[in-house]
Design a protein around this motif. Structure first.
Motif, PDB file in Angstrom:
ATOM      1  N   VAL A   1      36.295  54.110  77.153  1.00  0.00           N
ATOM      2  CA  VAL A   1      36.866  52.929  76.514  1.00  0.00           C
ATOM      3  C   VAL A   1      36.605  51.697  77.381  1.00  0.00           C
ATOM      4  N   ASN A   2      36.772  51.849  78.691  1.00  0.00           N
ATOM      5  CA  ASN A   2      36.497  50.739  79.607  1.00  0.00           C
ATOM      6  C   ASN A   2      35.028  50.319  79.547  1.00  0.00           C
ATOM      7  N   ASP A   3      34.131  51.281  79.440  1.00  0.00           N
ATOM      8  CA  ASP A   3      32.706  50.958  79.351  1.00  0.00           C
ATOM      9  C   ASP A   3      32.384  50.192  78.075  1.00  0.00           C
ATOM     10  N   ILE A   4      32.983  50.605  76.973  1.00  0.00           N
ATOM     11  CA  ILE A   4      32.757  49.918  75.693  1.00  0.00           C
ATOM     12  C   ILE A   4      33.277  48.489  75.763  1.00  0.00           C
ATOM     13  N   PHE A   5      34.494  48.309  76.281  1.00  0.00           N
ATOM     14  CA  PHE A   5      35.053  46.961  76.385  1.00  0.00           C
ATOM     15  C   PHE A   5      34.275  46.104  77.364  1.00  0.00           C
ATOM     16  N   ARG A   6      33.805  46.696  78.451  1.00  0.00           N
ATOM     17  CA  ARG A   6      33.020  45.944  79.435  1.00  0.00           C
ATOM     18  C   ARG A   6      31.723  45.446  78.806  1.00  0.00           C
ATOM     19  N   GLU A   7      31.062  46.307  78.060  1.00  0.00           N
ATOM     20  CA  GLU A   7      29.819  45.906  77.409  1.00  0.00           C
ATOM     21  C   GLU A   7      30.074  44.843  76.336  1.00  0.00           C
ATOM     22  N   ALA A   8      31.149  45.000  75.575  1.00  0.00           N
ATOM     23  CA  ALA A   8      31.484  44.019  74.534  1.00  0.00           C
ATOM     24  C   ALA A   8      31.806  42.661  75.152  1.00  0.00           C
ATOM     25  N   LEU A   9      32.578  42.638  76.221  1.00  0.00           N
ATOM     26  CA  LEU A   9      32.911  41.378  76.869  1.00  0.00           C
ATOM     27  C   LEU A   9      31.685  40.727  77.493  1.00  0.00           C
ATOM     28  N   PHE A  10      30.781  41.523  78.042  1.00  0.00           N
ATOM     29  CA  PHE A  10      29.566  40.969  78.613  1.00  0.00           C
ATOM     30  C   PHE A  10      28.697  40.314  77.541  1.00  0.00           C
ATOM     31  N   ILE A  11      28.610  40.944  76.378  1.00  0.00           N
ATOM     32  CA  ILE A  11      27.844  40.362  75.266  1.00  0.00           C
ATOM     33  C   ILE A  11      28.506  39.068  74.795  1.00  0.00           C
ATOM     34  N   ILE A  12      29.826  39.046  74.733  1.00  0.00           N
ATOM     35  CA  ILE A  12      30.534  37.829  74.331  1.00  0.00           C
ATOM     36  C   ILE A  12      30.274  36.703  75.319  1.00  0.00           C
ATOM     37  N   VAL A  13      30.337  37.002  76.603  1.00  0.00           N
ATOM     38  CA  VAL A  13      30.082  35.981  77.625  1.00  0.00           C
ATOM     39  C   VAL A  13      28.646  35.466  77.520  1.00  0.00           C
ATOM     40  N   GLN A  14      27.699  36.349  77.286  1.00  0.00           N
ATOM     41  CA  GLN A  14      26.310  35.915  77.111  1.00  0.00           C
ATOM     42  C   GLN A  14      26.169  34.992  75.910  1.00  0.00           C
ATOM     43  N   MET A  15      26.778  35.364  74.804  1.00  0.00           N
ATOM     44  CA  MET A  15      26.657  34.562  73.584  1.00  0.00           C
ATOM     45  C   MET A  15      27.284  33.184  73.769  1.00  0.00           C
ATOM     46  N   VAL A  16      28.444  33.135  74.375  1.00  0.00           N
ATOM     47  CA  VAL A  16      29.115  31.858  74.588  1.00  0.00           C
ATOM     48  C   VAL A  16      28.340  30.999  75.578  1.00  0.00           C
ATOM     49  N   ALA A  17      27.829  31.605  76.640  1.00  0.00           N
ATOM     50  CA  ALA A  17      27.100  30.841  77.650  1.00  0.00           C
ATOM     51  C   ALA A  17      25.823  30.233  77.076  1.00  0.00           C
ATOM     52  N   VAL A  18      25.138  30.979  76.238  1.00  0.00           N
ATOM     53  CA  VAL A  18      23.893  30.470  75.652  1.00  0.00           C
ATOM     54  C   VAL A  18      24.167  29.290  74.726  1.00  0.00           C
ATOM     55  N   ILE A  19      25.283  29.294  74.058  1.00  0.00           N
ATOM     56  CA  ILE A  19      25.596  28.219  73.114  1.00  0.00           C
ATOM     57  C   ILE A  19      26.253  27.025  73.821  1.00  0.00           C
ATOM     58  N   ILE A  20      27.130  27.275  74.764  1.00  0.00           N
ATOM     59  CA  ILE A  20      27.926  26.205  75.373  1.00  0.00           C
ATOM     60  C   ILE A  20      27.203  25.492  76.520  1.00  0.00           C
ATOM     61  N   THR A  21      26.389  26.180  77.288  1.00  0.00           N
ATOM     62  CA  THR A  21      25.757  25.570  78.459  1.00  0.00           C
ATOM     63  C   THR A  21      24.908  24.343  78.125  1.00  0.00           C
ATOM     64  N   PRO A  22      24.023  24.392  77.125  1.00  0.00           N
ATOM     65  CA  PRO A  22      23.281  23.159  76.804  1.00  0.00           C
ATOM     66  C   PRO A  22      24.193  22.013  76.382  1.00  0.00           C
ATOM     67  N   SER A  23      25.258  22.314  75.667  1.00  0.00           N
ATOM     68  CA  SER A  23      26.196  21.278  75.244  1.00  0.00           C
ATOM     69  C   SER A  23      26.896  20.652  76.449  1.00  0.00           C
ATOM     70  N   LEU A  24      27.249  21.468  77.443  1.00  0.00           N
ATOM     71  CA  LEU A  24      27.878  20.936  78.640  1.00  0.00           C
ATOM     72  C   LEU A  24      26.939  20.028  79.415  1.00  0.00           C
ATOM     73  N   ILE A  25      25.675  20.416  79.503  1.00  0.00           N
ATOM     74  CA  ILE A  25      24.699  19.606  80.228  1.00  0.00           C
ATOM     75  C   ILE A  25      24.488  18.265  79.529  1.00  0.00           C
ATOM     76  N   VAL A  26      24.336  18.297  78.206  1.00  0.00           N
ATOM     77  CA  VAL A  26      24.162  17.052  77.459  1.00  0.00           C
ATOM     78  C   VAL A  26      25.419  16.192  77.560  1.00  0.00           C
ATOM     79  N   GLY A  27      26.581  16.791  77.505  1.00  0.00           N
ATOM     80  CA  GLY A  27      27.828  16.036  77.658  1.00  0.00           C
ATOM     81  C   GLY A  27      27.920  15.359  79.008  1.00  0.00           C
ATOM     82  N   LEU A  28      27.471  16.042  80.053  1.00  0.00           N
ATOM     83  CA  LEU A  28      27.476  15.447  81.387  1.00  0.00           C
ATOM     84  C   LEU A  28      26.510  14.277  81.475  1.00  0.00           C
ATOM     85  N   VAL A  29      25.315  14.431  80.910  1.00  0.00           N
ATOM     86  CA  VAL A  29      24.325  13.351  80.924  1.00  0.00           C
ATOM     87  C   VAL A  29      24.833  12.139  80.149  1.00  0.00           C
ATOM     88  N   VAL A  30      25.421  12.380  78.985  1.00  0.00           N
ATOM     89  CA  VAL A  30      25.951  11.277  78.179  1.00  0.00           C
ATOM     90  C   VAL A  30      27.115  10.599  78.898  1.00  0.00           C
TER      91      VAL A  30
END
Length: 89
Positions: free
Chosen positions: A6-35
């Protein structure tokens, strides 16, 4: 089903969630900082100037990385479905 699987399943699910959020949010954060730096340098305090570029970059990030994100999510669920018999019995 033991707690370690169960821990392995949750660890993998959370890692995928973090990857998905990071890919979407990181460019927005960089552009927000530049602006923000641009606004501070020119003393322009327009709300839409900070919102619109971040929105466009976020939409472009979803557009370009969407197939990869969906494939990762699909692979996770396929592996989970194939492992259900092993997890139960």
């Amino acid at each position: 089903m033991d707690p370690s699987s169960v821990n392995d399943i949750f660890r993998e699910a959370l890692f995928i969630i973090v990857q998905m959020v990071a890919v979407i949010i990181t460019p927005s954060l960089i552009v927000g900082l530049v602006v923000s730096v641009f606004q501070a340098a020119t003393q322009i305090n327009e709300q839409t100037l900070s919102f619109l570029p971040r929105l466009l970059v976020t939409l472009l990030a979803v557009l370009f990385t969407g197939p990869w994100l969906l494939r990762k999510l699909q692979d996770f669920f396929e592996n989970l479905l194939f492992e259900i018999p092993n997890l139960i019995g």
